[in-house]
Design an enzyme around this catalytic site. Sequence first.
Site, short mmCIF file in Angstrom:
data_model
loop_
_atom_site.label_atom_id
_atom_site.label_comp_id
_atom_site.label_asym_id
_atom_site.label_seq_id
_atom_site.Cartn_x
_atom_site.Cartn_y
_atom_site.Cartn_z
CE LYS A 134 27.63 24.61 98.15
NZ LYS A 134 29.12 25.30 98.74
CD GLU A 175 26.42 28.77 98.46
OE1 GLU A 175 27.27 28.18 98.22
OE2 GLU A 175 26.76 29.72 100.14
CE LYS A 217 25.38 26.97 102.16
NZ LYS A 217 25.55 26.43 102.37
P1 13P Z 1 29.98 29.33 105.10
O1 13P Z 1 29.38 28.29 105.84
O2 13P Z 1 31.41 28.85 105.50
O3 13P Z 1 30.07 29.82 104.58
O4 13P Z 1 29.69 27.61 104.09
C1 13P Z 1 28.64 27.81 103.05
C2 13P Z 1 29.26 27.08 102.17
O5 13P Z 1 28.44 26.24 102.14
C3 13P Z 1 29.89 27.92 101.21
O6 13P Z 1 30.04 27.70 99.75
#
Ligand code: 13P
Length: 331
Positions: A134, A175, A217
């Site tokens: 990620k 993400e 994401k």
């Molecule tokens: P949250 O669901 O708390 O936003 O965290 C997800 C995440 O991976 C943030 O990088």
Amino acid sequence: MHDMFTTIDHLFTPGKGILAADESKTSIGKRFRELGIADTPELHRQYRECLFSTPELEEYISGVILSDETIHQTMSDGTPFAASLQQRGMLPGIKVDRGLTPAALSDAEQWTEGLDGLRERLQAYKALGAVFAKWRAVFVISESTPTLGNLQANCQTLARYAALCEEAGIVPIVEPEVLYDGTHCLSQSYEVHEQVWRELVYQLYQQGVSFETTILKASMVLSGKEHHHADAVEDVAAATIQGLSHTLPASLGGVVFLSGGQSNEQAYAHLNAMCRDYTGLPWALTYSYGRALHARAMAAWGGQEAHIPAAQEALLADARACSLASRGALS
Ligand code: 13P
């Protein structure tokens, strides 16, 4: 060994999603201090052990994102966390970005660091069992942001990270988080999400990344936290699905959502409405929540061994709600 398609199929097992437990040492420390829990590596380890050893968690969780600290830690019996998760059918993933730094010449925005040495780090994480990764970039909505320069730089970095992951046979989760902070309205959020997703798809294409083995994401399209008017659940679902449908190729491996500071109930209701009302989409949708999956568990645990059963019960209840939401079956 897991090939990337097997990893994607497993992560999107119907009714399951991803537990984001990849807070860096600094972020978990901050959350611990807010709850009056001592900030030590051993307590970070005990907390992760509490989460990962929750009975039946594998019924609702297909993968877990770990941080660099956690992937090097073990259960009390010495089994590495990654191996222990893998044995229970929860695939280990790794957050590989090195966090945010202020963008040059645009003090309201941030870049994400971590490309230097990433090829070698991916090999090391692979040897430790990681099958997906990620990388998080953030976008700020305000009158003057996101700037085009920041939008392009962050999306290009996400695409270069994704290319390195695919080269290593590790599924990249890209993400791009459009932050929920601010006073903006739903349509401003929509505009920015559409711009970000469009640019990201363009940059992934430019870097030769295969969409089939990439996961997005996504943040949800929401009015800012300080906006005067609360969104209707159906409006968030409609705007988010519309933005994804306008920008993503049908071949993308799938879409998971972050919770981004929404309340647990909002995060579940929005996912539920999307999965209930928009069937037949070209990609699977599910959760990859951090706070909305384990903030209640962390508060219940509070650093106390005696509270582990209560924390695990809280995590399981929230994971079950997420699972129902991913099937559009939450009442
Ligand atoms: P949250 O669901 O708390 O936003 O965290 C997800 C995440 O991976 C943030 O990088």
